[in-house]
Design a protein around this motif. Structure first.
Motif, PDB file in Angstrom:
ATOM      1  N   GLU A 229       0.847  -1.183   0.000  1.00  0.00           N
ATOM      2  CA  GLU A 229       0.000   0.000   0.000  1.00  0.00           C
ATOM      3  C   GLU A 229       0.892   1.246   0.000  1.00  0.00           C
ATOM      4  OE1 GLU A 229      -3.322  -0.047  -0.124  1.00  0.00           O
ATOM      5  OE2 GLU A 229      -3.463  -2.237  -0.038  1.00  0.00           O
ATOM      6  N   ASP A 230       0.307   2.388  -0.331  1.00  0.00           N
ATOM      7  CA  ASP A 230       1.074   3.636  -0.350  1.00  0.00           C
ATOM      8  C   ASP A 230       0.968   4.427   0.943  1.00  0.00           C
ATOM      9  OD1 ASP A 230       2.046   3.223  -2.898  1.00  0.00           O
ATOM     10  OD2 ASP A 230       0.369   4.253  -3.863  1.00  0.00           O
ATOM     11  N   SER A 231       0.011   4.053   1.802  1.00  0.00           N
ATOM     12  CA  SER A 231      -0.151   4.724   3.087  1.00  0.00           C
ATOM     13  C   SER A 231      -0.060   3.688   4.202  1.00  0.00           C
ATOM     14  CB  SER A 231      -1.507   5.438   3.170  1.00  0.00           C
ATOM     15  OG  SER A 231      -1.602   6.457   2.192  1.00  0.00           O
ATOM     16  N   PRO A 232       0.657   3.984   5.278  1.00  0.00           N
ATOM     17  CA  PRO A 232       0.795   3.014   6.361  1.00  0.00           C
ATOM     18  C   PRO A 232      -0.442   2.976   7.244  1.00  0.00           C
ATOM     19  CG  PRO A 232       1.929   5.025   6.954  1.00  0.00           C
ATOM     20  CD  PRO A 232       1.407   5.218   5.541  1.00  0.00           C
ATOM     21  N   LYS A 233      -0.587   1.880   7.989  1.00  0.00           N
ATOM     22  CA  LYS A 233      -1.642   1.799   8.994  1.00  0.00           C
ATOM     23  C   LYS A 233      -1.227   2.604  10.224  1.00  0.00           C
ATOM     24  CE  LYS A 233      -1.772  -2.690   9.542  1.00  0.00           C
ATOM     25  NZ  LYS A 233      -0.787  -3.235   8.596  1.00  0.00           N
ATOM     26  N   PRO A 234      -2.174   3.223  10.928  1.00  0.00           N
ATOM     27  CA  PRO A 234      -1.823   3.882  12.187  1.00  0.00           C
ATOM     28  C   PRO A 234      -1.436   2.844  13.230  1.00  0.00           C
ATOM     29  CG  PRO A 234      -4.203   3.862  11.892  1.00  0.00           C
ATOM     30  CD  PRO A 234      -3.619   3.320  10.621  1.00  0.00           C
ATOM     31  N   CYS A 235      -0.275   2.999  13.824  1.00  0.00           N
ATOM     32  CA  CYS A 235       0.193   2.035  14.818  1.00  0.00           C
ATOM     33  C   CYS A 235      -0.714   2.082  16.044  1.00  0.00           C
ATOM     34  CB  CYS A 235       1.629   2.371  15.214  1.00  0.00           C
ATOM     35  SG  CYS A 235       2.303   1.288  16.492  1.00  0.00           S
ATOM     36  N   MET A 236      -1.467   1.024  16.271  1.00  0.00           N
ATOM     37  CA  MET A 236      -2.359   0.933  17.432  1.00  0.00           C
ATOM     38  C   MET A 236      -3.283   2.153  17.523  1.00  0.00           C
ATOM     39  SD  MET A 236      -1.334  -1.975  18.580  1.00  0.00           S
ATOM     40  CE  MET A 236      -2.138  -2.123  20.169  1.00  0.00           C
ATOM     41  N   ASP A 237      -3.737   2.664  16.366  1.00  0.00           N
ATOM     42  CA  ASP A 237      -4.553   3.886  16.312  1.00  0.00           C
ATOM     43  C   ASP A 237      -3.820   5.096  16.865  1.00  0.00           C
ATOM     44  OD1 ASP A 237      -6.840   2.915  15.025  1.00  0.00           O
ATOM     45  OD2 ASP A 237      -7.644   2.097  16.889  1.00  0.00           O
ATOM     46  N   GLY A 238      -2.515   5.066  16.787  1.00  0.00           N
ATOM     47  CA  GLY A 238      -1.695   6.156  17.313  1.00  0.00           C
ATOM     48  C   GLY A 238      -1.006   5.735  18.598  1.00  0.00           C
ATOM     49  N   TRP A 239       0.293   5.935  18.659  1.00  0.00           N
ATOM     50  CA  TRP A 239       1.113   5.517  19.797  1.00  0.00           C
ATOM     51  C   TRP A 239       0.605   6.152  21.091  1.00  0.00           C
ATOM     52  CZ3 TRP A 239       5.865   2.696  19.888  1.00  0.00           C
ATOM     53  CH2 TRP A 239       6.609   2.813  21.057  1.00  0.00           C
ATOM     54  N   ARG A 286       6.982   9.170  24.221  1.00  0.00           N
ATOM     55  CA  ARG A 286       8.044   9.178  23.217  1.00  0.00           C
ATOM     56  C   ARG A 286       7.525   9.472  21.811  1.00  0.00           C
ATOM     57  NH1 ARG A 286      13.045   6.954  23.937  1.00  0.00           N
ATOM     58  NH2 ARG A 286      12.236   5.977  25.842  1.00  0.00           N
ATOM     59  N   TYR A 287       6.453   8.784  21.392  1.00  0.00           N
ATOM     60  CA  TYR A 287       5.908   8.982  20.040  1.00  0.00           C
ATOM     61  C   TYR A 287       4.417   9.316  20.088  1.00  0.00           C
ATOM     62  CZ  TYR A 287      10.281   6.624  18.932  1.00  0.00           C
ATOM     63  OH  TYR A 287      11.607   6.273  18.861  1.00  0.00           O
ATOM     64  N   ARG A 288       3.976   9.865  21.199  1.00  0.00           N
ATOM     65  CA  ARG A 288       2.565  10.237  21.341  1.00  0.00           C
ATOM     66  C   ARG A 288       2.337  11.580  20.652  1.00  0.00           C
ATOM     67  NH1 ARG A 288       0.639   9.742  27.278  1.00  0.00           N
ATOM     68  NH2 ARG A 288      -0.412   7.795  26.695  1.00  0.00           N
ATOM     69  N   ARG A 303      -1.109  13.193   8.981  1.00  0.00           N
ATOM     70  CA  ARG A 303      -0.334  12.984  10.202  1.00  0.00           C
ATOM     71  C   ARG A 303      -1.204  12.586  11.390  1.00  0.00           C
ATOM     72  NH1 ARG A 303      -0.412  18.285   8.952  1.00  0.00           N
ATOM     73  NH2 ARG A 303      -1.270  19.767  10.464  1.00  0.00           N
ATOM     74  N   GLU A 304      -2.472  12.998  11.419  1.00  0.00           N
ATOM     75  CA  GLU A 304      -3.356  12.596  12.506  1.00  0.00           C
ATOM     76  C   GLU A 304      -4.330  11.504  12.065  1.00  0.00           C
ATOM     77  OE1 GLU A 304      -5.108  15.820  14.612  1.00  0.00           O
ATOM     78  OE2 GLU A 304      -3.211  16.853  14.921  1.00  0.00           O
ATOM     79  N   LEU A 305      -4.015  10.855  10.954  1.00  0.00           N
ATOM     80  CA  LEU A 305      -4.763   9.676  10.500  1.00  0.00           C
ATOM     81  C   LEU A 305      -3.935   8.410  10.678  1.00  0.00           C
ATOM     82  CD1 LEU A 305      -6.362  11.061   7.207  1.00  0.00           C
ATOM     83  CD2 LEU A 305      -7.477  10.730   9.424  1.00  0.00           C
ATOM     84  N   ASP A 306      -2.667   8.472  10.220  1.00  0.00           N
ATOM     85  CA  ASP A 306      -1.814   7.283  10.378  1.00  0.00           C
ATOM     86  C   ASP A 306      -0.696   7.487  11.412  1.00  0.00           C
ATOM     87  OD1 ASP A 306       0.314   8.661   9.027  1.00  0.00           O
ATOM     88  OD2 ASP A 306      -0.485   8.009   7.109  1.00  0.00           O
ATOM     89  N   PHE A 307      -0.538   8.708  11.941  1.00  0.00           N
ATOM     90  CA  PHE A 307       0.410   9.002  13.023  1.00  0.00           C
ATOM     91  C   PHE A 307       1.825   8.498  12.722  1.00  0.00           C
ATOM     92  CE2 PHE A 307      -3.812   9.025  14.878  1.00  0.00           C
ATOM     93  CZ  PHE A 307      -3.798  10.222  15.575  1.00  0.00           C
TER      94      PHE A 307
END
Length: 367
Positions: A229-239, A286-288, A303-307
């Motif tokens: 895919e060209d867009s990543p999944k959000p990690c755990m809906d955002g760290w 750290r990455y929140r 940036r606030e979709l896939d974080f």
């Protein structure tokens, strides 16, 4: 102000009788055999309820290897949590499942390696498929919801239609078709597991058609494959945004794979309350949010979709957990992903399942 997490992943043990080559447990899982005792986990569950967590997923490894599982389910119910058991159903008896239901278990998620017993048992590294099906059929009559999870890879993707049909026949309310995530053990066995694009696209088209057909009867979840895919999944809906993980030794993490990242403080519930770690723990900060992001991510309208995507994947491929996930087409490291994709079928390799042979009584590899 940090909002309360929705979910707690309680990884009760990393012991497991199966030898799946895509296992999400740490490859150095033997370092975590000092498991929290019953009192420790009971306190975690109580603090989770006080923190505002809504549901807990009891996972592992194989959580059925914990003799106190019924006690922990009851403690979660008393804390006001919706309870889900994530299990291979290995050696699960009807009597024990009924006891878990009586303790307050709401939901059971059974893993399937494939639709065919021979293929499934080969992937699992042990004879377990027939019993999985039997155990899955016990769930709904005992008053609990049933989900099926199938991790997809090149060994079973051609049979995704059969996996969907089997899950439907079991009466599952939910089927998660989880394309393999490429870190940990899966990355080690990438050559045996990586599908080609043609097979993946065919399976995806069929799964989406079946999702439409089964709407209202069984939810079919297609977990997006990271490397195609060209867009990543959000990690755990955002760290550190919606969920937290407590691993067997009591370490609290923003995601189950974060134990492998460098520089982690690794706060533990043995020395600090769960709520304090969630709200102010250094690892969660750290990455929140977005302040940590690289210029590529910080300037992106997603940036606030896939974080920024997956921190574990960024580290596995680039050596820097703060870089943009290479799965993103905008990442300067995206060529690392495209070079690893299979664009056409190739001869299938076999994963070395003996790497995962263990003595489940001691929680260590067998000699």
């Amino acid at each position: 102000m940090t909002e309360a997490p929705v979910a707690l992943l309680a990884e009760l043990t990393y012991r497991c009788p199966l030898r799946c080559a895509y296992c999400s447990n740490p490859t150095h899982w033997r370092d975590y055999d000092d498991e929290l005792d019953t009192a420790g986990w009971t306190r975690v569950l109580r603090e989770a309820g006080e923190l505002g967590v809504l549901h807990v997923h009891f996972s592992g490894g194989e959580p059925l290897l914990r003799d106190d599982l019924e006690t922990l389910v009851r403690a979660a119910r008393d804390a006001g949590l919706y309870t889900n058991l994530i299990t291979s159903a290995w050696h699960l008896t009807h009597e024990r499942l009924a006891a878990l239901a009586d303790a307050g278990l709401d939901h059971v998620q059974v893993s399937l390696q494939d639709s065919d017993a021979g293929r499934a048992d080969r992937i699992a590294g042990t004879t377990v498929h027939a019993h999985k099906l039997e155990a899955a059929r016990w769930v709904k009559p005992l008053g609990m919801a049933l989900s099926i999870n199938a991790v997809l890879h090149r060994q079973n993707l051609p049979f995704v239609g059969e996996i969907i049909a089997l899950s439907e026949s079991l009466g599952a309310q939910r089927l998660e078709l989880a394309n393999t995530q490429w870190h940990g053990s899966a990355l080690v066995h990438r050559d045996a597991l990586m599908p080609d694009r043609e097979t993946l696209e065919s399976a995806r088209a069929f799964a989406l058609a079946e999702r439409a057909r089964l709407r209202g009867k069984m939810d079919v979840i297609w977990v997006i494959p990271d490397w195609y895919e060209d867009s990543p999944k959000p990690c755990m809906d955002g760290w550190g945004r919606r969920s937290l993980t407590v691993i067997p030794d009591g370490t609290v993490l923003p995601c189950p794979g974060a134990h492998g990242l460098p520089g982690m403080v690794r706060d533990s519930v043995r020395s600090r309350p769960l709520g304090d770690i969630w709200r102010g723990g250094e690892d969660f900060q750290r990455y929140r949010g977005t302040d940590w992001m690289s210029p590529t991510c910080a300037s992106c309208d997603r940036r606030e979709l896939d974080f920024g995507g997956c921190r574990c994947q960024a580290f596995a491929l680039t050596g820097d957990a703060a870089r943009t996930d290479p799965a993103c087409a905008k990442s300067p490291d995206h060529p690392l992903i495209t070079a690893l994709r299979r664009e056409r079928p190739a001869a299938a390799a076999e994963p070395d399942v003996d790497l995962y042979r263990i003595d489940i009584r001691r929680g260590r590899r067998a000699s």
